[in-house]
Design a protein around this motif. Sequence first.
Motif, PDB file in Angstrom:
ATOM      1  N   CYS A  36      58.965  79.525 100.932  1.00 44.51           N
ATOM      2  CA  CYS A  36      60.249  79.346 101.601  1.00 44.51           C
ATOM      3  C   CYS A  36      61.364  79.635 100.595  1.00 44.51           C
ATOM      4  O   CYS A  36      61.320  79.129  99.472  1.00 44.51           O
ATOM      5  CB  CYS A  36      60.407  77.918 102.126  1.00 44.51           C
ATOM      6  SG  CYS A  36      61.982  77.699 102.989  1.00 44.51           S
ATOM      7  N   LEU A  38      64.373  78.581 100.872  1.00 40.90           N
ATOM      8  CA  LEU A  38      65.342  77.480 100.895  1.00 40.90           C
ATOM      9  C   LEU A  38      64.788  76.262 100.149  1.00 40.90           C
ATOM     10  O   LEU A  38      63.588  76.194  99.858  1.00 40.90           O
ATOM     11  CB  LEU A  38      65.678  77.082 102.345  1.00 40.90           C
ATOM     12  CG  LEU A  38      66.710  77.955 103.068  1.00 40.90           C
ATOM     13  CD1 LEU A  38      66.144  79.351 103.338  1.00 40.90           C
ATOM     14  CD2 LEU A  38      67.147  77.327 104.375  1.00 40.90           C
ATOM     15  N   ARG A  39      65.676  75.315  99.899  1.00 42.01           N
ATOM     16  CA  ARG A  39      65.257  74.054  99.274  1.00 42.01           C
ATOM     17  C   ARG A  39      66.065  72.913  99.907  1.00 42.01           C
ATOM     18  O   ARG A  39      66.914  72.288  99.252  1.00 42.01           O
ATOM     19  CB  ARG A  39      65.497  74.093  97.753  1.00 42.01           C
ATOM     20  CG  ARG A  39      64.573  75.037  96.994  1.00 42.01           C
ATOM     21  CD  ARG A  39      63.115  74.584  97.038  1.00 42.01           C
ATOM     22  NE  ARG A  39      62.212  75.480  96.326  1.00 42.01           N
ATOM     23  CZ  ARG A  39      61.549  76.497  96.899  1.00 42.01           C
ATOM     24  NH1 ARG A  39      61.690  76.749  98.200  1.00 42.01           N
ATOM     25  NH2 ARG A  39      60.734  77.239  96.188  1.00 42.01           N
ATOM     26  N   CYS A  40      65.800  72.629 101.154  1.00 35.35           N
ATOM     27  CA  CYS A  40      66.526  71.559 101.850  1.00 35.35           C
ATOM     28  C   CYS A  40      66.213  70.213 101.187  1.00 35.35           C
ATOM     29  O   CYS A  40      65.055  69.942 100.849  1.00 35.35           O
ATOM     30  CB  CYS A  40      66.113  71.513 103.314  1.00 35.35           C
ATOM     31  SG  CYS A  40      66.352  73.075 104.173  1.00 35.35           S
ATOM     32  N   TYR A  42      65.911  67.354 102.397  1.00 38.41           N
ATOM     33  CA  TYR A  42      65.007  66.465 103.145  1.00 38.41           C
ATOM     34  C   TYR A  42      63.640  67.097 103.407  1.00 38.41           C
ATOM     35  O   TYR A  42      62.862  66.569 104.189  1.00 38.41           O
ATOM     36  CB  TYR A  42      65.646  66.087 104.485  1.00 38.41           C
ATOM     37  CG  TYR A  42      66.067  67.282 105.320  1.00 38.41           C
ATOM     38  CD1 TYR A  42      65.137  68.099 105.932  1.00 38.41           C
ATOM     39  CD2 TYR A  42      67.418  67.582 105.472  1.00 38.41           C
ATOM     40  CE1 TYR A  42      65.524  69.208 106.677  1.00 38.41           C
ATOM     41  CE2 TYR A  42      67.815  68.688 106.218  1.00 38.41           C
ATOM     42  CZ  TYR A  42      66.858  69.481 106.817  1.00 38.41           C
ATOM     43  OH  TYR A  42      67.242  70.573 107.546  1.00 38.41           O
ATOM     44  N   CYS A  43      63.355  68.219 102.785  1.00 33.34           N
ATOM     45  CA  CYS A  43      62.135  68.966 103.125  1.00 33.34           C
ATOM     46  C   CYS A  43      60.888  68.081 103.025  1.00 33.34           C
ATOM     47  O   CYS A  43      60.688  67.371 102.044  1.00 33.34           O
ATOM     48  CB  CYS A  43      61.967  70.160 102.189  1.00 33.34           C
ATOM     49  SG  CYS A  43      60.548  71.173 102.649  1.00 33.34           S
ATOM     50  N   SER A  45      57.828  69.534 103.581  1.00 36.65           N
ATOM     51  CA  SER A  45      56.668  70.418 103.397  1.00 36.65           C
ATOM     52  C   SER A  45      56.788  71.212 102.093  1.00 36.65           C
ATOM     53  O   SER A  45      56.452  72.392 102.032  1.00 36.65           O
ATOM     54  CB  SER A  45      56.494  71.338 104.604  1.00 36.65           C
ATOM     55  OG  SER A  45      57.714  71.883 105.019  1.00 36.65           O
ATOM     56  N   PHE A  49      55.530  75.386  99.383  1.00 35.76           N
ATOM     57  CA  PHE A  49      56.377  76.341  98.653  1.00 35.76           C
ATOM     58  C   PHE A  49      55.532  77.327  97.837  1.00 35.76           C
ATOM     59  O   PHE A  49      55.881  78.483  97.691  1.00 35.76           O
ATOM     60  CB  PHE A  49      57.329  75.612  97.705  1.00 35.76           C
ATOM     61  CG  PHE A  49      58.456  74.867  98.390  1.00 35.76           C
ATOM     62  CD1 PHE A  49      58.740  75.066  99.728  1.00 35.76           C
ATOM     63  CD2 PHE A  49      59.226  73.965  97.672  1.00 35.76           C
ATOM     64  CE1 PHE A  49      59.779  74.377 100.349  1.00 35.76           C
ATOM     65  CE2 PHE A  49      60.271  73.279  98.274  1.00 35.76           C
ATOM     66  CZ  PHE A  49      60.539  73.480  99.613  1.00 35.76           C
ATOM     67  N   GLY A  76      56.075  76.579 108.482  1.00 36.78           N
ATOM     68  CA  GLY A  76      56.029  76.811 107.034  1.00 36.78           C
ATOM     69  C   GLY A  76      56.393  75.543 106.291  1.00 36.78           C
ATOM     70  O   GLY A  76      56.178  74.442 106.822  1.00 36.78           O
ATOM     71  N   GLY A  77      57.041  75.747 105.153  1.00 32.54           N
ATOM     72  CA  GLY A  77      57.630  76.974 104.633  1.00 32.54           C
ATOM     73  C   GLY A  77      58.542  77.676 105.660  1.00 32.54           C
ATOM     74  O   GLY A  77      58.974  77.087 106.636  1.00 32.54           O
ATOM     75  N   SER A 104      63.785  78.582 109.808  1.00 30.30           N
ATOM     76  CA  SER A 104      64.908  77.889 109.178  1.00 30.30           C
ATOM     77  C   SER A 104      66.266  78.315 109.698  1.00 30.30           C
ATOM     78  O   SER A 104      67.256  77.639 109.482  1.00 30.30           O
ATOM     79  CB  SER A 104      64.869  78.158 107.669  1.00 30.30           C
ATOM     80  OG  SER A 104      65.075  79.545 107.432  1.00 30.30           O
ATOM     81  N   LYS A 123      71.077  74.662 109.619  1.00 31.66           N
ATOM     82  CA  LYS A 123      71.090  73.736 108.485  1.00 31.66           C
ATOM     83  C   LYS A 123      72.429  73.001 108.391  1.00 31.66           C
ATOM     84  O   LYS A 123      73.490  73.628 108.327  1.00 31.66           O
ATOM     85  CB  LYS A 123      70.802  74.501 107.183  1.00 31.66           C
ATOM     86  CG  LYS A 123      69.393  75.104 107.135  1.00 31.66           C
ATOM     87  CD  LYS A 123      68.307  74.053 107.264  1.00 31.66           C
ATOM     88  CE  LYS A 123      66.922  74.661 107.271  1.00 31.66           C
ATOM     89  NZ  LYS A 123      65.882  73.674 107.581  1.00 31.66           N
TER      90      LYS A 123
END
Length: 218
Positions: A36, A38-40, A42-43, A45, A49, A76-77, A104, A123
Amino acid sequence: MSKSGASLKITEIFFSIQGEAQTVGKPTVFVRLTGCPLRCHYCDSEYAFYGGERMSLDDIMAKVMSYGATYVCVTGGEPLAQPEARTLLAQLCENGLQVSLETSGALAIDNIDPRVSVVMDVKTPSSGEMSRNDYDNISLLRAEDQIKFVIGDRQDYEWSLFKVSEYNLAGSVGEVLFSPIYEQLEPSQLVEWILADRAPVRFQMQLHKALWGDKPGR
Ligand code: SF4
């Protein structure tokens, strides 16, 4: 390898209950693609990565079909970070499955098999990845698709409501989902805001989190 030579990096394929969106509660095979961009904040999962196992399309199909399920969710991801994800989605549809894609909202959702139901995030500020939203995607969403806002606080909520209105989302996509960030925003608080504002959205909680907490593969 498949005849076409197509392959994908896969973190896990598992059978569980759909925890979100319109098919919540349905037995579903999940195909979690690795990676992925992105790096949210609250991720849940992050384990997807890196790593993963490269599998041919044929092997992925065989594994999915082995569960004998009707629904499959490609997640995902960020699945669309791998170019062959679109081929996988089309092939799943060809095999008679009802297919959803969780994405996403940061990558273009064009050229996806029209039989696929897209569940796209927008997002919010507290994700830390708001600048990655590709708003051109919104015009590609159809009545069979859904859009999801993951909300961590009042600022996220107000920002999300503004976006729903700005893009007339309630009238253009199948479902507008507001979901509280797990263990950050009290779900009942979000419900109260939605009710007070008569917000044209659907509240959802992640059913799998209620059942199993943050366990991977569930
Ligand atoms: S887009 Fe999804 S998988 Fe990627 S960092 Fe954000 S929550 Fe995690």
